[in-house]
Structure formats: C-alpha cells, structure tokens
Design a protein around this motif. Structure first.
Motif, PDB file in Angstrom:
ATOM      1  N   ALA A  55       0.896  -1.533   0.067  1.00 21.14           N
ATOM      2  CA  ALA A  55       0.143  -0.034   0.419  1.00 21.14           C
ATOM      3  C   ALA A  55       0.611   1.372   0.390  1.00 21.14           C
ATOM      4  O   ALA A  55       0.229   2.921  -1.271  1.00 21.14           O
ATOM      5  N   ILE A  56       1.622   1.143   0.950  1.00 23.31           N
ATOM      6  CA  ILE A  56       2.599   2.054   0.832  1.00 23.31           C
ATOM      7  C   ILE A  56       3.437   2.780  -0.459  1.00 23.31           C
ATOM      8  O   ILE A  56       3.223   3.785  -1.041  1.00 23.31           O
ATOM      9  N   LYS A  57       3.515   1.403  -0.951  1.00 22.05           N
ATOM     10  CA  LYS A  57       4.399   1.457  -1.861  1.00 22.05           C
ATOM     11  C   LYS A  57       4.327   2.096  -3.021  1.00 22.05           C
ATOM     12  O   LYS A  57       4.472   2.651  -4.318  1.00 22.05           O
ATOM     13  N   ALA A  58       2.460   2.079  -3.109  1.00 22.82           N
ATOM     14  CA  ALA A  58       1.875   1.688  -4.617  1.00 22.82           C
ATOM     15  C   ALA A  58       1.260   4.016  -4.167  1.00 22.82           C
ATOM     16  O   ALA A  58       1.060   4.475  -5.034  1.00 22.82           O
ATOM     17  N   GLY A  59       1.611   4.075  -3.201  1.00 25.64           N
ATOM     18  CA  GLY A  59       1.638   5.631  -2.963  1.00 25.64           C
ATOM     19  C   GLY A  59       0.728   5.977  -2.079  1.00 25.64           C
ATOM     20  O   GLY A  59       0.188   7.508  -1.815  1.00 25.64           O
ATOM     21  N   ALA A  60       0.006   5.022  -1.072  1.00 25.86           N
ATOM     22  CA  ALA A  60      -1.063   5.518  -0.318  1.00 25.86           C
ATOM     23  C   ALA A  60      -0.213   6.393   1.021  1.00 25.86           C
ATOM     24  O   ALA A  60       0.974   6.336   1.225  1.00 25.86           O
ATOM     25  N   GLU A  61      -0.647   7.530   1.700  1.00 29.43           N
ATOM     26  CA  GLU A  61      -0.558   8.268   2.395  1.00 29.43           C
ATOM     27  C   GLU A  61      -0.325   7.055   3.779  1.00 29.43           C
ATOM     28  O   GLU A  61       0.631   7.431   4.959  1.00 29.43           O
ATOM     29  N   ASP A  62      -1.289   6.224   3.647  1.00 26.54           N
ATOM     30  CA  ASP A  62      -1.503   5.518   5.826  1.00 26.54           C
ATOM     31  C   ASP A  62      -1.880   4.464   4.902  1.00 26.54           C
ATOM     32  O   ASP A  62      -2.829   4.141   4.025  1.00 26.54           O
ATOM     33  N   PHE A  63      -1.761   3.593   6.872  1.00 27.56           N
ATOM     34  CA  PHE A  63      -2.489   1.750   6.042  1.00 27.56           C
ATOM     35  C   PHE A  63      -2.195   1.559   7.860  1.00 27.56           C
ATOM     36  O   PHE A  63      -2.440   1.632   8.339  1.00 27.56           O
ATOM     37  N   ILE A  64      -4.281   2.188   7.581  1.00 27.62           N
ATOM     38  CA  ILE A  64      -4.545   2.018   9.000  1.00 27.62           C
ATOM     39  C   ILE A  64      -5.735   0.490   9.352  1.00 27.62           C
ATOM     40  O   ILE A  64      -6.451   0.089   8.440  1.00 27.62           O
ATOM     41  N   GLU A  65      -5.404  -0.381  10.430  1.00 26.00           N
ATOM     42  CA  GLU A  65      -6.327  -1.494  10.335  1.00 26.00           C
ATOM     43  C   GLU A  65      -7.188  -1.750  11.053  1.00 26.00           C
ATOM     44  O   GLU A  65      -7.815  -0.349  11.793  1.00 26.00           O
TER      45      GLU A  65
END
Length: 204
Positions: free
Chosen positions: A93-103
């Motif tokens: 997700a982060i590599k794709a360019g997402a600002e953040d990843f939240i569970e």
C-alpha cells in the motif's frame, strides 16, 4: 479554494455509515461510495480532499485505486484501511503511494491524523504547482531577446560576453538584464538560476 471532502469508499454500508458519522463530528464534509469503480465513475479526482478506502472491495481494490489515481495524476491522498491487514499488504500500500495504512477497527485519532497529514501535503503540492505555473507565466512574458539574455545569464556569461555573442552593446545587454530580472521577479542571478532549474532550462 474549495472545501476539502473526505471520500469514504467501503463495500460495507455499516463501515461507511460509522466512518461518515465520526468524521462529521470532526467537522469534515463527507461523501461515501460502495466501490472504487463507483468513486472513479461518479467523482472528479481533481477535487480537493482525501480518500479513505478499504483495501479489499468488489472490483478494483484499494491499492489498485491508489495506482489508478496516480496514473490520472490526481493529487488526492489515499488512506487505506483493512480488517485483514498484514505486513506485505501494508508495504504494498505504501509503495503504491498510499498516505497511510490503518487496521480495522479504525482508531479515530489515528484516522483523523492521517487525513489531516494527507490534506496538508496535498495543499502544499497544490501551492508548489501554482507557484510553478506562475513562474512559467512570467517566463512567457519575456521577449525573444530577453529569453536569449536569460539563457546566457543563467549559464554564467557576463554582460560583456553576452554583448559579444549577441552583437549588442554592453549597455543594451545591461538594460535587458534588468528587464529580465524584473519580469522574473528575481532578486539576484542565483535566484534566476534557481528559477531556471525549476523551469527545466538547467540541470541541478
């Protein structure tokens, strides 16, 4: 400037409703979509705001949405959420360019912080883009002769050397230099060089 919108994309109505109510309490304007495909079909990605999207949805996934927005050169930051998170997924997700990843279940404070961070970065990028557009507009106002002087000044030529290359008097070149500096709003040759780098006329 348009009020930023938080676009919530999740195939579960209960999640859309809960996140929408929570963000409404924090004062955000909210729009909800059931799928990423519906969002792309119905919403203009050039609008100001932040996307909060589930990773796993029918059709296009959250990560694929990030990639598609990047392909469309959209400035919308994307915060991805997932109830089935693992390290490889977060990294992707982060590599794709997402600002953040939240569970999930989503922590209110963490989500709001991520949204605010994304909006701040998007606003900064917008300001930088506007600044670059203004710089291009300033350069376009230069006459052909002023552009020739501009190009030689940023390459380090003195007024005397420019005069020799352009078959002009040194006094005339000095006059052109003043006009170039005024039109480009550059307070020094160093500032003019920095502008030239931003415009792509020089390599840093």
């Amino acid at each position: 400037m348009a009020t930023p919108v938080v676009f919530i994309i999740d195939d579960q109505e209960s999640i859309r409703h809960a996140l929408g109510e929570m963000l409404d309490v924090f004062g955000y304007k909210v729009e909800t979509y059931e799928t990423a495909d519906a969002f792309l079909r119905e919403c203009d990605p050039s609008r100001a705001g932040c996307v909060v999207a589930d990773v796993r949805m029918p059709g296009m996934s959250g990560i694929e949405l990030v990639e598609e927005l990047t392909r469309r050169q959209s400035a919308l930051p994307v915060v991805l959420i997932s109830g089935h998170a693992d390290v490889p997924m977060a990294v992707a997700a982060i590599k794709a360019g997402a600002e953040d990843f939240i569970e999930k279940p989503v922590d209110d404070v963490q989500l709001v912080a991520a949204i605010n961070r994304g909006l701040a970065r998007a606003f900064e990028r917008q300001i930088q883009q506007q600044s670059l557009q203004e710089l291009h507009a300033q350069f376009e106002r230069l006459t052909q002769r002023e552009r020739e002087v501009f190009d030689l000044v940023i390459q380090g030529y003195t007024s005397h050397a420019i005069a020799a290359r352009l078959a002009l008097s040194t006094r005339t070149v000095e006059s052109y230099r003043v006009q170039v500096m005024e039109k480009m709003r550059a307070e020094s040759v160093a500032a003019l060089v920095r502008q030239a780098i931003r415009l792509g006329h020089l390599t840093a």
